[in-house]
Each structure stands twice: as structure tokens, then as C-alpha cells.
Design a protein around this motif. Structure first.
Motif, short mmCIF file in Angstrom:
data_model
loop_
_atom_site.label_atom_id
_atom_site.label_comp_id
_atom_site.label_asym_id
_atom_site.label_seq_id
_atom_site.Cartn_x
_atom_site.Cartn_y
_atom_site.Cartn_z
N THR A 9 -20.69 102.67 47.18
CA THR A 9 -19.93 101.60 46.56
C THR A 9 -20.70 101.06 45.36
O THR A 9 -20.12 100.64 44.37
N PHE A 10 -22.01 101.05 45.49
CA PHE A 10 -22.89 100.57 44.42
C PHE A 10 -22.44 99.19 43.92
O PHE A 10 -22.16 99.01 42.75
N HIS A 14 -28.97 99.34 43.27
CA HIS A 14 -30.28 98.67 43.33
C HIS A 14 -31.39 99.70 43.37
O HIS A 14 -31.15 100.92 43.38
N HIS A 17 -31.34 102.58 45.93
CA HIS A 17 -30.54 103.74 45.52
C HIS A 17 -31.34 104.65 44.58
O HIS A 17 -31.33 105.88 44.72
N LYS A 44 -14.59 101.33 54.52
CA LYS A 44 -15.39 100.16 54.17
C LYS A 44 -14.44 99.07 53.66
O LYS A 44 -13.45 99.37 53.02
N ASP A 106 -27.04 105.55 58.02
CA ASP A 106 -26.20 104.44 58.52
C ASP A 106 -24.72 104.81 58.51
O ASP A 106 -23.95 104.25 59.30
N ARG A 131 -34.42 106.83 56.60
CA ARG A 131 -35.41 105.95 56.02
C ARG A 131 -36.65 106.04 56.88
O ARG A 131 -36.70 105.50 57.97
N VAL A 159 -37.14 101.47 51.61
CA VAL A 159 -37.01 100.39 50.63
C VAL A 159 -36.02 99.40 51.22
O VAL A 159 -34.84 99.70 51.33
N VAL A 161 -33.93 97.13 50.73
CA VAL A 161 -33.04 96.44 49.79
C VAL A 161 -31.64 96.93 50.07
O VAL A 161 -31.44 98.13 50.31
N SER A 163 -27.28 96.26 48.90
CA SER A 163 -26.36 95.55 47.99
C SER A 163 -25.96 94.22 48.61
O SER A 163 -25.80 93.22 47.90
N THR A 164 -25.80 94.21 49.93
CA THR A 164 -25.41 92.97 50.62
C THR A 164 -26.44 91.87 50.33
O THR A 164 -26.07 90.73 50.02
P1 ATP Z 1 -23.95 97.33 51.28
O1 ATP Z 1 -25.15 96.46 51.54
O2 ATP Z 1 -22.89 96.66 50.46
O3 ATP Z 1 -23.41 97.99 52.54
P2 ATP Z 1 -25.68 99.50 50.32
O4 ATP Z 1 -26.87 98.81 49.74
O5 ATP Z 1 -25.87 100.18 51.65
O6 ATP Z 1 -24.43 98.53 50.34
P3 ATP Z 1 -24.00 101.61 49.28
O7 ATP Z 1 -23.42 101.66 47.92
O8 ATP Z 1 -23.10 101.41 50.42
O9 ATP Z 1 -25.17 100.52 49.23
O10 ATP Z 1 -24.94 102.86 49.53
C1 ATP Z 1 -24.68 104.14 49.10
C2 ATP Z 1 -25.63 105.04 49.84
O11 ATP Z 1 -26.99 104.64 49.60
C3 ATP Z 1 -25.46 105.00 51.36
O12 ATP Z 1 -25.49 106.34 51.80
C4 ATP Z 1 -26.66 104.24 51.85
O13 ATP Z 1 -27.09 104.72 53.11
C5 ATP Z 1 -27.72 104.53 50.80
N1 ATP Z 1 -28.65 103.41 50.64
C6 ATP Z 1 -28.36 102.16 50.34
N2 ATP Z 1 -29.45 101.37 50.25
C7 ATP Z 1 -30.50 102.17 50.52
C8 ATP Z 1 -31.94 101.95 50.58
N3 ATP Z 1 -32.49 100.76 50.37
N4 ATP Z 1 -32.71 103.01 50.88
C9 ATP Z 1 -32.14 104.21 51.12
N5 ATP Z 1 -30.81 104.49 51.06
C10 ATP Z 1 -29.99 103.48 50.76
#
Ligand code: ATP
Length: 195
Positions: A9-10, A14, A17, A44, A106, A131, A159, A161, A163-164
């Protein structure tokens, strides 16, 4: 050619990613990693941030790094973003390439409920991002009902971090310095997102 596909969704993109994308390129020996922002993810809750804004931020996340491409294919297609359609289109764009579909651990449990999971496994090798914890946590087991051969488990650095958390910090008026690149923070500020 070895092409990785990293959808999400990005909202917003961050540093988690970016680091995961970089780990994937190195560990899988990818020629390119294509980041694909979803229009609307079937499993989602609907994102409130316009797709164009998320696309602009993903472009800023990767900048001019030649390892990465940002593809608006799902946003241009509109509607629900079905991964199988994206893989078909990308496979046609790079005939003969091996496609690697990156999926966060996840989201793995929901994979059997995706549209045409068996076809997805024919079109691409599934790469499960785990992770790797400081405690050396073991890779999660693939859920029963996962069609096709064994997926690849890719340990990526931890990492903490999401998006939430970035959205929550912005809504609370807190700094996101260090959570996203400055170029992404600039876009969030100038477009007045997540307030
Ligand atoms: P939200 O918090 O809104 O659920 P998110 O940070 O998980 O979002 P997405 O856009 O849903 O971000 O993530 C896209 C992909 O990146 C997913 O496969 C997720 O598992 C992976 N991802 C997200 N954040 C991380 C992170 N900090 N480290 C490793 N992989 C990540």
C-alpha cells in the motif's frame, strides 16, 4: 534476468520498505526490483490516501537508484489490485525473466485466500520476507494450503517501522525524521497528508 516484485500500500513508504528492498536485491541477486503500489488491496481496509500521492512518495523513496523501478501498473488498472494480473503483465514485459514475488511474513497467512494463488506460484517464485530478530527467531512455517513448490525464505534486517506508526505520529503532530527519507517527508508536508 531476475526481476523482483514488491507490492504494498505504501501509505506512506518508509525506510523499512527501502532496506527490505535493498536486502532483497542483494540476497536474490536481482537485476531489478519493481515496487508496485496497490490501487486497492482486496484484503486490506481501503486506504484514504490518494493513489497518486502514494505513487509520488514511492518514487521519492527510491529516487534515482538504478536497482529499483516504480511501476504504476496497478494504479493505472484501477479497481482491486490482483497480484496475478500484475505478474502476468510484468512477465509479458520481461519475456524469459524469472520473477520473484516478495511477500511479507505478516501477509503470508492470507496468501491462500488471494485470487488464483496457484497461478501466482506458476508465474513467480514466492519470496517470504522474514524479519530476522536479534533473537534469531526461526522462519515462519508456510501455511497449509499454500499451493506450489517450496517458497524461498529471505531473512531481512529488523526495522521496526510501519506505515501505521508513521501515520499515527503525523496525526499526533510528532516528528517522522528518520522514519522516511527527507524527500518523502517533504512530499507529506507539502501535500498536507496524514494530518
Ligand atoms: P501498514 O502499517 O499500513 O500495515 P506497512 O508498513 O506494513 O503498512 P505495506 O505497504 O503494507 O506497509 O507493506 C508492503 C510490504 O512491506 C509488506 O509485505 C510488508 O510485510 C513489508 N514491510 C512493511 N514494513 C516493513 C519493515 N519495517 N520491514 C520489513 N518489511 C516491511
Amino acid at each position: 534476468m531476475r526481476i523482483g516484485i514488491f507490492g504494498g500500500t505504501f501509505d506512506p513508504p518508509h525506510l523499512g520498505h527501502l532496506l527490505v528492498a535493498s536486502d532483497a536485491v542483494e540476497q536474490l541477486g536481482l537485476d531489478r526490483l519493481v515496487l508496485v503500489p496497490a490501487a486497492a488491496q482486496p484484503l486490506k481496509a481501503r486506504s484514504g490516501t490518494p493513489a497518486e500521492a502514494r505513487l509520488a512518495m514511492v518514487r521519492r523513496l527510491v529516487g534515482d537508484d538504478p536497482r529499483f523501478l516504480v511501476d504504476p501498473i496497478e494504479i493505472e488498472r484501477g479497481g482491486l489490485s490482483f497480484t496475478v494480473e500484475t505478474l502476468q503483465a510484468l512477465g509479458a514485459r520481461w519475456p524469459g525473466a524469472t520473477l520473484y514475488l516478495l511477500v511479507g511474513a505478516d501477509v503470508l497467512p492470507s496468501f491462500p485466500r488471494w485470487h488464483e494463488p496457484a497461478r501466482i506460484r506458476q508465474l513467480a517464485t514466492l519470496v517470504i520476507l522474514t524479519r530476522a530478530g536479534a533473537d534469531g527467531a526461526a522462519a515462519p512455517a508456510a501455511p497449509p494450503g499454500l499451493p506450489g513448490g517450496a517458497p524461498v525464505f529471505l531473512p531481512t534486517r529488523r526495522v521496526d517501522v510501519s506505515s501505521t506508526e508513521v501515520r499515527a505520529r503525523l496525526a499526533a503532530g510528532r516528528s517522522i525524521r528518520g522514519f522516511v527519507p527527507e524527500s518523502v517527508a517533504d512530499h507529506i508536508r507539502s501535500a498536507g497528508l496524514y494530518r
